[in-house]
Scaffold this motif. Structure first.
Motif, short mmCIF file in Angstrom:
data_model
loop_
_atom_site.label_atom_id
_atom_site.label_comp_id
_atom_site.label_asym_id
_atom_site.label_seq_id
_atom_site.Cartn_x
_atom_site.Cartn_y
_atom_site.Cartn_z
N GLU A 19 0.83 -1.22 0.00
CA GLU A 19 0.00 0.00 0.00
C GLU A 19 0.86 1.26 0.00
O GLU A 19 0.57 2.23 -0.71
CB GLU A 19 -0.93 0.02 1.22
CG GLU A 19 -2.17 -0.83 1.02
CD GLU A 19 -3.03 -0.87 2.28
OE1 GLU A 19 -2.88 0.03 3.14
OE2 GLU A 19 -3.82 -1.82 2.41
N GLY A 20 1.90 1.24 0.81
CA GLY A 20 2.81 2.41 0.86
C GLY A 20 3.49 2.62 -0.48
O GLY A 20 3.65 3.76 -0.94
N ALA A 21 3.88 1.51 -1.11
CA ALA A 21 4.54 1.59 -2.41
C ALA A 21 3.60 2.17 -3.46
O ALA A 21 4.00 3.02 -4.27
CB ALA A 21 5.02 0.21 -2.83
N ALA A 23 1.03 4.17 -2.97
CA ALA A 23 0.82 5.59 -2.72
C ALA A 23 2.02 6.40 -3.21
O ALA A 23 1.87 7.49 -3.79
CB ALA A 23 0.59 5.82 -1.23
N ALA A 24 3.21 5.86 -2.99
CA ALA A 24 4.43 6.56 -3.42
C ALA A 24 4.52 6.60 -4.94
O ALA A 24 4.88 7.63 -5.53
CB ALA A 24 5.65 5.87 -2.84
N GLU A 27 2.31 9.29 -6.18
CA GLU A 27 2.77 10.66 -5.92
C GLU A 27 4.02 11.03 -6.72
O GLU A 27 4.19 12.17 -7.11
CB GLU A 27 3.03 10.86 -4.42
CG GLU A 27 3.42 12.29 -4.10
CD GLU A 27 3.11 12.70 -2.67
OE1 GLU A 27 2.31 12.01 -2.01
OE2 GLU A 27 3.69 13.71 -2.21
N ALA A 300 1.36 1.73 6.12
CA ALA A 300 1.56 2.19 4.74
C ALA A 300 2.12 3.62 4.72
O ALA A 300 2.97 3.95 3.88
CB ALA A 300 0.24 2.12 3.98
N LYS A 304 5.57 4.83 2.94
CA LYS A 304 5.62 5.92 1.96
C LYS A 304 6.62 7.00 2.42
O LYS A 304 7.39 7.53 1.61
CB LYS A 304 4.23 6.53 1.77
CG LYS A 304 4.19 7.54 0.63
CD LYS A 304 2.85 8.22 0.53
CE LYS A 304 2.99 9.47 -0.32
NZ LYS A 304 1.83 10.36 -0.20
N ASN A 305 6.60 7.29 3.73
CA ASN A 305 7.55 8.29 4.25
C ASN A 305 9.00 7.84 4.07
O ASN A 305 9.88 8.65 3.77
CB ASN A 305 7.30 8.55 5.74
CG ASN A 305 6.11 9.47 5.94
OD1 ASN A 305 5.71 10.19 5.03
ND2 ASN A 305 5.54 9.43 7.14
N ILE A 307 10.06 5.99 1.68
CA ILE A 307 10.35 6.16 0.24
C ILE A 307 10.65 7.63 -0.05
O ILE A 307 11.60 7.96 -0.78
CB ILE A 307 9.17 5.64 -0.61
CG1 ILE A 307 9.01 4.12 -0.41
CG2 ILE A 307 9.38 5.97 -2.09
CD1 ILE A 307 7.78 3.50 -1.05
N ARG A 308 9.90 8.53 0.58
CA ARG A 308 10.15 9.97 0.42
C ARG A 308 11.59 10.30 0.86
O ARG A 308 12.34 10.99 0.16
CB ARG A 308 9.16 10.77 1.27
CG ARG A 308 9.30 12.30 1.12
CD ARG A 308 8.68 13.03 2.32
NE ARG A 308 7.36 12.51 2.68
CZ ARG A 308 6.21 12.93 2.12
NH1 ARG A 308 6.24 13.87 1.22
NH2 ARG A 308 5.06 12.41 2.51
#
Lengths: 329, 329
Positions: A19-21, A23-24, A27, A300, A304-305, A307-308
């Protein structure tokens, strides 16, 4: 840029990782996200559709949280963590992020990705929470249990570069974790490290005490992995216990329950300030590539954070800058 | 029995020391309290009358809180702390209690009172707060910055005896402060100490983590002075900061002020649970006599509690028992 995610590591893997991936990927369309893990576990989570910048990289083995780190990394060569590390090593990914077994990830850093030339011991560098929400980058917090003074000097240099490149800080203040602020305080390690840190090309503010970390007494906190781990867990333990007891007090009777309702937003704010999972992942500094350790309980948003954070570090050339500083890649 | 009080040491000296001594003298008429310090500072506080079991022992110098410990102890031979130490050494007092400069008191222990035969390094052993209010005796918390495995073994033995003799505990559980609970965890020091602790005649429960201390994961916590000091100050710092932020949240607006009023007894209870000054003084274990360090901020009640603690230790023969254990006085 390409970022490899260990999709199988973490308390909420693979769901939170996928899920995090996603979202990233949405974005940041310029970033290719490589989900490393078992396709049969990952694919069902992509039922809504897989963006073109998300790829699955098969890895059929799994390093468990209670695996003995070095042995697991040596034997499970097709595990998601080892495969992600190998992609960094071979230039197929610019960074890897894992929320799995911390010891194993440090072993992947050392044995698969490899040390940065000139670095003796990599250090794990999480951001500890502070009242002003800016945090203190602390290293080492567990990679190197028997640090030498030279290792602490390298941590100070690496931590300074990380603060500059990733957090955009100018002249981050470097503090040495110690039992008092006077220069002569401490054990043999900190006394010798003090002598190395003072003339170093960093903004060294001297010895700092554990009790003032939450007030952000420095921007880069240097310590050996043993003391750093004690610091982190003592703060975590005290905060956790206080909130547990407060909860009991707040649910004691109708009066305190009213108080709890009135106080809820404030209590949440305080709890959040103390939560060291809020500050993204911890880079393993000193390996020849970007390796980021996410908290085991990452959701998630945390993925995502992380990945940021990896994107910023890659974009600002953290690893080449570290390689330059310590003698070439 | 005779107990020497350093009447000049501590944030509230000599008032708190004299008041505490008077309360103790009244409660325990069999105990002679020796107030060591400047008569011109002590006498005015005895205007209400001096009980027959309270005596003033003149000592005209004073060790300040920022004095360099060893130098101060060597040069200020007529200071209240040194004179009290000499009384213990020469058998004129059965114990001394000081809330002054901690480093100087450890130097008094080593240089004036002297080590107990067979002990390599004395350790400072405060009781850390726990949720169940029983506390964990932790040593060393600052006397010995570069401990060897043998020192940690001696701390385990001394801490066990102290828990038995002074706190009346049977088979106190000894834990080794470490970064994980598995036997193989830690740095060179803890790994070697583990090997010594396991076969020792104590109730060794293995490695314990900083985050569980407040849950009383053991009764005697063994650690080197550096790590112990980090642990203590990290817990203190986290608790202090949380209560500071809570106070801000509670005074934010009229709603939170009502909540604060409703919660006050509960908050006080939680605050008190975390207060490590609540648990009396910290013995300096391993010196050839009873030396107790009171918290710098000790009030009269704390001083009286430290006297109570000294009485129990003397009455139950702590020092002879330690001397027996380590090879005779």
């Amino acid at each position: 840029m390409r970022i490899a995610i260990d999709a199988m590591g973490g308390d909420h893997a693979p769901q939170a990782q996928v899920e995090g991936a996603l979202a990233a990927a949405k974005e940041w369309p310029d970033t290719e996200i490589l989900l490393v893990g078992r396709p049969d576990a990952i694919e069902p989570l992509l039922a809504q559709g897989k963006p073109s910048n998300v790829k699955i990289v098969p890895a059929l083995e799994l390093i468990e949280s209670d695996d003995e780190p070095v042995r697991a990394v040596r034997r499970k060569s097709d595990s998601s963590m080892v495969v992600a590390g190998r992609m960094v090593k071979e230039g197929e990914a610019d960074a890897m992020i894992s929320s799995g077994n911390t010891g194993a990830l440090m072993a992947v850093g050392l044995l698969v990705v490899g040390r940065l030339k000139g670095i003796e011991r990599p250090g794990l560098a999480p951001v500890l929470p502070t009242l002003d929400d800016i945090g203190v980058l602390a290293l080492d917090l567990g990679a190197n249990m028997d640090a030498k003074p030279e290792h602490l000097l390298q941590y100070a240099l690496m931590g300074t570069l990380y603060r500059e490149k990733v957090h955009g800080m100018k002249k981050p203040r470097v503090g040495l974790l110690n039992v008092g602020t006077e220069a002569a305080k401490g054990n043999e390690l900190t006394k010798a490290a003090f002598e190395l840190l003072e003339p170093a090309p960093i903004h060294f503010v001297g010895n700092v005490e554990a009790r003032d970390v939450l007030e952000r007494n420095c921007d880069v906190l240097v310590c050996d992995g043993f003391a750093g781990n004690i610091l982190l867990k003592a703060m975590e333990g005290a905060a956790g216990t206080i909130f547990k007891v407060l909860k009991e007090e707040f649910t004691a009777n109708w009066k305190t329950k009213i108080a709890a309702a009135l106080m809820m937003p404030g209590l949440r704010r305080v709890r959040k300030k103390m939560d060291y999972t809020e500050h993204g992942g911890a880079p393993l500094l000193g390996v020849n590539g970007l390796v980021i350790k996410g908290h085991g309980s990452s959701d998630a948003v945390a993925v995502k954070n992380a990945i940021r954070q990896a994107r910023i570090a890659i974009g600002n050339g953290l690893i080449p800058a570290l390689a330059d500083e310590f003698g070439g890649k």
